[in-house]
Design an enzyme around this catalytic site. Structure first.
Site, PDB file in Angstrom:
ATOM      1  N   ASP A 110      52.574  41.002  39.816  1.00  0.00           N
ATOM      2  CA  ASP A 110      53.270  39.718  40.041  1.00  0.00           C
ATOM      3  C   ASP A 110      54.753  39.690  39.665  1.00  0.00           C
ATOM      4  O   ASP A 110      55.212  38.711  39.044  1.00  0.00           O
ATOM      5  CB  ASP A 110      52.537  38.592  39.289  1.00  0.00           C
ATOM      6  CG  ASP A 110      51.094  38.399  39.750  1.00  0.00           C
ATOM      7  OD1 ASP A 110      50.585  39.244  40.513  1.00  0.00           O
ATOM      8  OD2 ASP A 110      50.460  37.407  39.331  1.00  0.00           O
ATOM      9  N   LYS A 164      46.352  37.662  45.613  1.00  0.00           N
ATOM     10  CA  LYS A 164      45.390  36.842  44.869  1.00  0.00           C
ATOM     11  C   LYS A 164      45.928  35.432  44.748  1.00  0.00           C
ATOM     12  O   LYS A 164      47.117  35.198  44.980  1.00  0.00           O
ATOM     13  CB  LYS A 164      45.132  37.448  43.478  1.00  0.00           C
ATOM     14  CG  LYS A 164      46.392  37.498  42.624  1.00  0.00           C
ATOM     15  CD  LYS A 164      46.134  38.190  41.310  1.00  0.00           C
ATOM     16  CE  LYS A 164      47.356  38.204  40.434  1.00  0.00           C
ATOM     17  NZ  LYS A 164      47.887  36.882  40.074  1.00  0.00           N
ATOM     18  N   CYS A 219      48.491  37.104  33.730  1.00  0.00           N
ATOM     19  CA  CYS A 219      47.942  37.968  34.785  1.00  0.00           C
ATOM     20  C   CYS A 219      47.916  39.449  34.421  1.00  0.00           C
ATOM     21  O   CYS A 219      47.032  40.179  34.869  1.00  0.00           O
ATOM     22  CB  CYS A 219      48.676  37.712  36.101  1.00  0.00           C
ATOM     23  SG  CYS A 219      48.290  36.070  36.760  1.00  0.00           S
TER      24      CYS A 219
END
Ligand SMILES: [Zn+2]
Length: 191
Positions: free
Chosen positions: A18, A104, A143
């Site tokens: 990310d 995701k 994350c």
């Protein structure tokens, strides 16, 4: 300390979590110093390319009105909306064109912090012969934490690149490092 040029070996992969504009300064859910991971990760990307090591990059990829947003009762301000600049990978991140992107956060019924949460990533890594993951990205206590714990649960060896990740809060980062270490993750800083 690990030198990217010597640390990577056959069966390794780089998993970048990310590193998107919204998680960097100026973004919708900015993490302090979030863009500081970019130059460090670029060294790992360069070494991976030279060694023929595969690179995987996950991205948070939310539909409008996602249930993780505060207006919908979730914990986060709206971020990483699909196809927006905020959801794009940081432009300084030198991802090669054959990077394997793991999407995701697109589900309407739940959030996904881990790149292993119902994405099938473990199957892809298995097919690619990956046994050990070098992990960096954002955020360490959300994350990255979830992805590392997911990787370990699937039997992968994991090394967290400590200087290639940043937490939402320092306390969260400490707690995440304790949890990841307890679950079996290794830690290295970049030499
Ligand atoms: Zn999200």
């Amino acid at each position: 300390m690990a030198n990217p040029k010597h640390a990577l070996r056959d069966g390794d992969a780089l998993l970048i979590v990310d590193v998107q504009n919204d998680f960097c300064p100026g973004g919708a859910l900015a993490i302090a110093g979030g863009d500081g991971v970019v130059p460090v990760l670029n060294r790992w990307i360069e070494a991976a390319r030279e060694a023929g090591i595969a690179i995987y990059a996950s991205r948070d990829w939310h539909p409008a009105g996602h249930l993780s947003f505060v207006d919908e009762g979730g914990p986060w301000p709206p971020h990483c909306l699909q196809d927006t600049e905020g959801a794009a990978f940081h432009s300084g991140l030198m991802l090669p064109s054959d990077t394997i992107v793991v999407t995701k956060g697109a589900r309407f019924d739940q959030d996904q912090y881990s790149a292993f949460d119902q994405t099938g990533l473990e199957a892809r890594l298995g097919r690619d012969g990956v046994r050990r993951l070098w992990v960096g990205g954002l955020a360490e206590d959300v994350c990255v934490r979830a992805t590392v714990l997911g990787a370990l649960a699937h039997g992968f060896e994991v090394v967290v690149i400590e200087d290639a990740t940043r937490p939402v809060t320092p306390e969260g980062g400490e707690e995440a490092r304790r949890e990841m270490a307890a679950a079996g993750a290794g830690f290295q800083t970049t030499d």
